[in-house]
Design an enzyme around this catalytic site. Structure first.
Site, PDB file in Angstrom:
ATOM      1  N   GLY A 108       0.762  -1.239   0.000  1.00 19.15           N
ATOM      2  CA  GLY A 108       0.000   0.000   0.000  1.00 19.15           C
ATOM      3  C   GLY A 108       0.795   1.292   0.000  1.00 19.15           C
ATOM      4  N   ARG A 133      -1.795 -10.915   0.880  1.00 19.69           N
ATOM      5  CA  ARG A 133      -1.252  -9.556   0.863  1.00 19.69           C
ATOM      6  C   ARG A 133      -2.333  -8.482   0.822  1.00 19.69           C
ATOM      7  NH1 ARG A 133       3.802  -8.278  -0.739  1.00 19.69           N
ATOM      8  NH2 ARG A 133       3.108  -6.915  -2.431  1.00 19.69           N
ATOM      9  N   CYS A 226      11.116  -3.182  -8.867  1.00 14.27           N
ATOM     10  CA  CYS A 226      12.187  -3.035  -7.877  1.00 14.27           C
ATOM     11  C   CYS A 226      13.378  -3.905  -8.293  1.00 14.27           C
ATOM     12  CB  CYS A 226      11.718  -3.378  -6.473  1.00 14.27           C
ATOM     13  SG  CYS A 226      11.036  -5.031  -6.285  1.00 14.27           S
TER      14      CYS A 226
END
Length: 463
Positions: A108, A133, A226
């Site tokens: 989030g 999740r 990432c």
């Protein structure tokens, strides 16, 4: 010491050269950078934490560490986030009133940043395909006090059928090989391989194929990972340009010298616009590894096969009697703008009273985790306010607040214990620590504070 795969080291020696690759490898042996963002939806009430080490370019973001038991965190006044991971939502530059989708949203961090930019106006859809999740996603958005979010638990294909050519902005922080997470999460090293990199790239294309169907003509796609891997970064951006005619835009508002840029030569391309994409290396000492790009859709719509929409049923509103029960509680509090028309906008389902971010009747077939703001629960001849409402009310100054003066009482309340307090207030009140509102409570006639902190959030005594 991290035991980096030989294949990984050799790959970046080829891409970066011996000297730069050595800097990368050395940086991965150092500690990761910790930072947090201050929630601008709430910070006018009280500015939390130290602000003497700002993260470059990101407003209200600072280096430092926040404990999950600090009142700043529990109240949703701050969000802990890797500094580099703050940039994808920042470069999205969404405006209040837009329809925005965070497609791979958990836990989030990026969603909460998008919500700040929207200022509770427009629609924010936060989707997470993982049923585990998505629970953390819901908790974090609830804590932040967001009132215009629809949280869903679906794959991208299901969403594309429901929202064709619908969103002004979509952020896809795609599942990736995680090279930028090695020092923060060493487990990522154990499943890394070049084959895994290529598998991730194919998965990213599958997700993006559905994502572009949901963009309006001239809509904006923020693509991020990432990882440093060009196969998942520049190559994916080039694929979007070639397949969908998208254009790459420069993030003109990113000026820090700690930010690097995309490199067309990594994928043997001559597309100069790839240099407009952003890459964050750990050796630049800003944060962990991250890649981000801004892409713009062409003006024509993407053709989407979707089911013909049926006429939607009207949502079930509150009866006058039910409104009276809710009003009896809400009249004791100052309501932020997003709640001020609650009598007109609220509806009820299985006794849960909520203000939907989108008409529930339009969501048939999707797995909905939360829709808008849950005000609370109707019980026999009364209304009991919910935790999400307390976090939303924390956006504005309140008078009906019991402050927990001691850290001991604060810990007891987080454990779920009942307290005795000195106050003239009675009935439902908001509970705060150091000025940070984080829960509802109820004061009885003899000064006992009944605990309404949700059981699922309570902290065990031995923590």
């Amino acid at each position: 010491m991290l035991d980096l795969p030989t294949e990984f080291i050799e790959k970046y020696q080829q891409l970066l050269g011996e000297e730069e690759a050595q800097k990368l490898v050395a940086s991965l042996q150092t500690e990761s950078k910790k930072a947090y963002r201050i929630n601008s939806l709430k910070f006018k009430q009280k500015t939390p934490k130290s602000t003497d080490q700002p993260v470059p370019d990101i407003p209200h973001a600072y280096y430092g560490e926040v404990s999950s038991q600090d009142p700043e965190w529990v109240s949703g006044s701050v969000y802990s986030q890797d500094p580099a991971a703050m940039f994808p939502a920042y470069i999205a530059k969404v405006e209040p009133g837009e329809n925005v989708l965070d497609l791979c949203a958990a836990p989030g961090g990026k969603t909460t940043a998008l919500s700040e930019a929207l200022k509770n106006k427009g629609l924010l859809v936060a989707n997470e395909i993982s049923a585990t999740r998505v629970k953390a996603l819901r908790e974090n958005l609830e804590r932040f006090g967001i009132s215009n979010a629809l949280i869903t638990n679906n794959d991208s294909e299901a969403l594309a059928k429901k929202f064709p050519n619908f969103f002004d902005t979509i952020l896809v922080d795609a599942p990736c090989s995680g090279e930028g997470m090695f020092r923060k999460n060493p487990d990522a090293i154990t499943y890394w391989s070049q084959d895994y990199v290529l598998t991730c790239a194919e998965r990213q294309k599958d997700i993006l194929t559905e994502a572009v169907k949901m963009l309006k003509p001239n809509g904006k796609l923020i693509y991020s990972t990432c990882t440093f891997s060009p196969e998942e970064d520049e190559a994916i951006v080039l694929w979007l340009v070639e397949k969908y005619g998208m254009t790459i835009e420069k993030a003109n508002h990113v000026v820090s010298e700690k930010v690097s840029y995309g490199n067309p030569s990594f994928i043997n391309s001559d597309l100069e616009d790839l240099k407009k994409t952003l890459r964050f290396w750990p050796q630049d000492n800003l944060g962990e590894g991250q890649f981000a790009a801004i892409l713009r859709m062409p003006d024509e719509e993407v053709e989407v096969k979707s089911k013909k929409k049926k006429k939607q049923k009207n949502r079930k509103g509150l009866t006058n009697e039910e409104k009276g029960f809710v009003k009896k509680v809400l009249d004791h509090f100052n309501l932020p703008e997003s709640l001020q028309n609650w009598e007109e906008n609220a509806c009820v389902r299985q006794d849960h009273v909520f203000i939907p971010a989108i008409n529930p009747s339009e969501l048939k077939g999707l797995k909905i985790v939360n829709n808008g703001v849950e005000l609370g629960l109707l019980k026999k001849n009364r209304f009991e306010p919910g935790h999400q409402l307390a976090e939303v009310l924390g956006q504005v100054d309140q008078e009906n607040v019991v402050e927990l003066d001691s850290s001991e009482d604060y810990k007891k309340y987080l454990h779920g214990e009942t307290l005795r307090v000195k106050t003239e207030l009675r009935g439902f009140i908001l509970v705060a620590r150091e000025g940070f509102i984080f829960s509802f409570g109820k004061v009885t006639g003899n000064g006992v504070l009944k605990n309404f902190y949700p059981k699922g959030l309570r902290i065990l005594k031995d923590e």
